[in-house]
Design a protein around this motif. Structure first.
Motif, PDB file in Angstrom:
ATOM      1  N   GLN A  60       0.816  -1.210   0.000  1.00 49.52           N
ATOM      2  CA  GLN A  60       0.000   0.000   0.000  1.00 49.52           C
ATOM      3  C   GLN A  60       0.853   1.266   0.000  1.00 49.52           C
ATOM      4  O   GLN A  60       0.437   2.288  -0.536  1.00 49.52           O
ATOM      5  CB  GLN A  60      -0.910   0.017   1.238  1.00 49.52           C
ATOM      6  N   GLU A  61       2.020   1.213   0.618  1.00 51.35           N
ATOM      7  CA  GLU A  61       2.857   2.402   0.766  1.00 51.35           C
ATOM      8  C   GLU A  61       3.813   2.602  -0.410  1.00 51.35           C
ATOM      9  O   GLU A  61       4.572   3.561  -0.438  1.00 51.35           O
ATOM     10  CB  GLU A  61       3.650   2.320   2.068  1.00 51.35           C
ATOM     11  N   THR A  62       3.765   1.717  -1.389  1.00 52.12           N
ATOM     12  CA  THR A  62       4.673   1.788  -2.527  1.00 52.12           C
ATOM     13  C   THR A  62       3.886   1.656  -3.820  1.00 52.12           C
ATOM     14  O   THR A  62       2.675   1.818  -3.830  1.00 52.12           O
ATOM     15  CB  THR A  62       5.772   0.706  -2.418  1.00 52.12           C
ATOM     16  N   SER A  63       4.559   1.370  -4.902  1.00 50.90           N
ATOM     17  CA  SER A  63       3.909   1.178  -6.199  1.00 50.90           C
ATOM     18  C   SER A  63       4.796   0.273  -7.048  1.00 50.90           C
ATOM     19  O   SER A  63       5.917  -0.040  -6.671  1.00 50.90           O
ATOM     20  CB  SER A  63       3.700   2.516  -6.893  1.00 50.90           C
ATOM     21  N   CYS A  64       4.278  -0.121  -8.210  1.00 55.04           N
ATOM     22  CA  CYS A  64       5.054  -0.940  -9.125  1.00 55.04           C
ATOM     23  C   CYS A  64       4.620  -0.624 -10.554  1.00 55.04           C
ATOM     24  O   CYS A  64       3.700   0.167 -10.778  1.00 55.04           O
ATOM     25  CB  CYS A  64       4.875  -2.428  -8.813  1.00 55.04           C
ATOM     26  N   TYR A  65       5.266  -1.269 -11.519  1.00 55.67           N
ATOM     27  CA  TYR A  65       4.918  -1.034 -12.917  1.00 55.67           C
ATOM     28  C   TYR A  65       3.550  -1.624 -13.268  1.00 55.67           C
ATOM     29  O   TYR A  65       2.984  -1.295 -14.301  1.00 55.67           O
ATOM     30  CB  TYR A  65       5.996  -1.586 -13.846  1.00 55.67           C
ATOM     31  N   GLY A  66       2.988  -2.464 -12.406  1.00 60.96           N
ATOM     32  CA  GLY A  66       1.669  -3.020 -12.641  1.00 60.96           C
ATOM     33  C   GLY A  66       0.547  -2.074 -12.280  1.00 60.96           C
ATOM     34  O   GLY A  66      -0.582  -2.236 -12.742  1.00 60.96           O
ATOM     35  N   CYS A  67       0.841  -1.072 -11.448  1.00 61.00           N
ATOM     36  CA  CYS A  67      -0.243  -0.174 -11.029  1.00 61.00           C
ATOM     37  C   CYS A  67       0.030   1.298 -11.339  1.00 61.00           C
ATOM     38  O   CYS A  67      -0.766   1.925 -12.015  1.00 61.00           O
ATOM     39  CB  CYS A  67      -0.551  -0.353  -9.535  1.00 61.00           C
ATOM     40  N   LEU A  68       1.126   1.858 -10.895  1.00 67.49           N
ATOM     41  CA  LEU A  68       1.333   3.306 -11.043  1.00 67.49           C
ATOM     42  C   LEU A  68       2.594   3.708 -11.798  1.00 67.49           C
ATOM     43  O   LEU A  68       2.623   4.765 -12.416  1.00 67.49           O
ATOM     44  CB  LEU A  68       1.380   3.972  -9.657  1.00 67.49           C
ATOM     45  N   ARG A  69       3.618   2.921 -11.724  1.00 71.34           N
ATOM     46  CA  ARG A  69       4.901   3.339 -12.293  1.00 71.34           C
ATOM     47  C   ARG A  69       4.950   3.191 -13.808  1.00 71.34           C
ATOM     48  O   ARG A  69       4.415   2.244 -14.364  1.00 71.34           O
ATOM     49  CB  ARG A  69       6.039   2.514 -11.690  1.00 71.34           C
ATOM     50  N   HIS A  88       9.606  10.191 -10.065  1.00 68.41           N
ATOM     51  CA  HIS A  88       8.693  10.298  -8.931  1.00 68.41           C
ATOM     52  C   HIS A  88       8.369   8.947  -8.292  1.00 68.41           C
ATOM     53  O   HIS A  88       7.518   8.883  -7.403  1.00 68.41           O
ATOM     54  CB  HIS A  88       7.390  10.968  -9.372  1.00 68.41           C
ATOM     55  N   HIS A  89       9.026   7.879  -8.714  1.00 69.39           N
ATOM     56  CA  HIS A  89       8.710   6.555  -8.197  1.00 69.39           C
ATOM     57  C   HIS A  89       8.769   6.478  -6.678  1.00 69.39           C
ATOM     58  O   HIS A  89       7.938   5.814  -6.063  1.00 69.39           O
ATOM     59  CB  HIS A  89       9.647   5.500  -8.798  1.00 69.39           C
ATOM     60  N   ASP A  90       9.708   7.147  -6.071  1.00 68.59           N
ATOM     61  CA  ASP A  90       9.837   7.086  -4.609  1.00 68.59           C
ATOM     62  C   ASP A  90       8.707   7.823  -3.902  1.00 68.59           C
ATOM     63  O   ASP A  90       8.498   7.647  -2.703  1.00 68.59           O
ATOM     64  CB  ASP A  90      11.190   7.636  -4.162  1.00 68.59           C
ATOM     65  N   GLN A  91       7.935   8.618  -4.619  1.00 64.16           N
ATOM     66  CA  GLN A  91       6.832   9.366  -4.028  1.00 64.16           C
ATOM     67  C   GLN A  91       5.468   8.729  -4.289  1.00 64.16           C
ATOM     68  O   GLN A  91       4.474   9.132  -3.684  1.00 64.16           O
ATOM     69  CB  GLN A  91       6.815  10.795  -4.582  1.00 64.16           C
ATOM     70  N   LEU A  92       5.406   7.758  -5.176  1.00 64.62           N
ATOM     71  CA  LEU A  92       4.130   7.145  -5.538  1.00 64.62           C
ATOM     72  C   LEU A  92       3.683   6.148  -4.473  1.00 64.62           C
ATOM     73  O   LEU A  92       4.455   5.314  -4.030  1.00 64.62           O
ATOM     74  CB  LEU A  92       4.246   6.436  -6.886  1.00 64.62           C
ATOM     75  N   SER A  93       2.423   6.236  -4.089  1.00 57.79           N
ATOM     76  CA  SER A  93       1.853   5.362  -3.067  1.00 57.79           C
ATOM     77  C   SER A  93       0.534   4.800  -3.575  1.00 57.79           C
ATOM     78  O   SER A  93      -0.404   5.550  -3.855  1.00 57.79           O
ATOM     79  CB  SER A  93       1.610   6.148  -1.777  1.00 57.79           C
ATOM     80  N   ARG A  94       0.464   3.491  -3.682  1.00 53.51           N
ATOM     81  CA  ARG A  94      -0.749   2.841  -4.155  1.00 53.51           C
ATOM     82  C   ARG A  94      -1.913   3.102  -3.214  1.00 53.51           C
ATOM     83  O   ARG A  94      -3.031   3.389  -3.656  1.00 53.51           O
ATOM     84  CB  ARG A  94      -0.506   1.341  -4.307  1.00 53.51           C
ATOM     85  N   GLY A  95      -1.694   3.058  -1.913  1.00 50.16           N
ATOM     86  CA  GLY A  95      -2.748   3.298  -0.936  1.00 50.16           C
ATOM     87  C   GLY A  95      -3.294   4.717  -1.011  1.00 50.16           C
ATOM     88  O   GLY A  95      -4.516   4.922  -1.015  1.00 50.16           O
ATOM     89  N   ALA A  96      -2.412   5.698  -1.108  1.00 59.33           N
ATOM     90  CA  ALA A  96      -2.848   7.097  -1.197  1.00 59.33           C
ATOM     91  C   ALA A  96      -3.594   7.344  -2.503  1.00 59.33           C
ATOM     92  O   ALA A  96      -4.601   8.058  -2.527  1.00 59.33           O
ATOM     93  CB  ALA A  96      -1.642   8.028  -1.090  1.00 59.33           C
ATOM     94  N   THR A  97      -3.134   6.738  -3.569  1.00 58.88           N
ATOM     95  CA  THR A  97      -3.803   6.891  -4.857  1.00 58.88           C
ATOM     96  C   THR A  97      -5.204   6.308  -4.811  1.00 58.88           C
ATOM     97  O   THR A  97      -6.162   6.910  -5.315  1.00 58.88           O
ATOM     98  CB  THR A  97      -2.986   6.213  -5.974  1.00 58.88           C
TER      99      THR A  97
END
Length: 51
Positions: A15-24, A31-40
Motif C-alpha cells: 500500500q505504501e509503494t507502487s510498481c509497474y503493474g499499477c502506477l509506475r 517520482h517513483h519514490d513518491q508514488l503510493s498505491r494506498g494514497a492513490t
C-alpha cells in the motif's frame, strides 16, 4: 476513473509503494519514490464517491 481504481486496488504491491503493474511508468520514473498505491486509491475513491 473506475478502471484506474480497479487496477490500483487489485495490485499485489504494498500500500505504501507502487510498481509497474499499477502506477509506475518510464515517464514518471523521477517520482517513483513518491508514488503510493494506498494514497492513490484513497484519492480515486474520494473522487468517485464524494462525501
Amino acid at each position: 476513473m473506475e478502471a484506474a481504481a480497479r487496477r490500483v486496488a487489485s495490485c499485489d504491491c504494498g500500500q505504501e509503494t507502487s510498481c509497474y503493474g499499477c502506477l509506475r511508468t518510464r515517464r514518471n520514473e523521477y517520482h517513483h519514490d513518491q508514488l503510493s498505491r494506498g494514497a492513490t486509491l484513497e484519492v480515486l475513491c474520494s473522487l468517485r464517491d464524494p462525501a
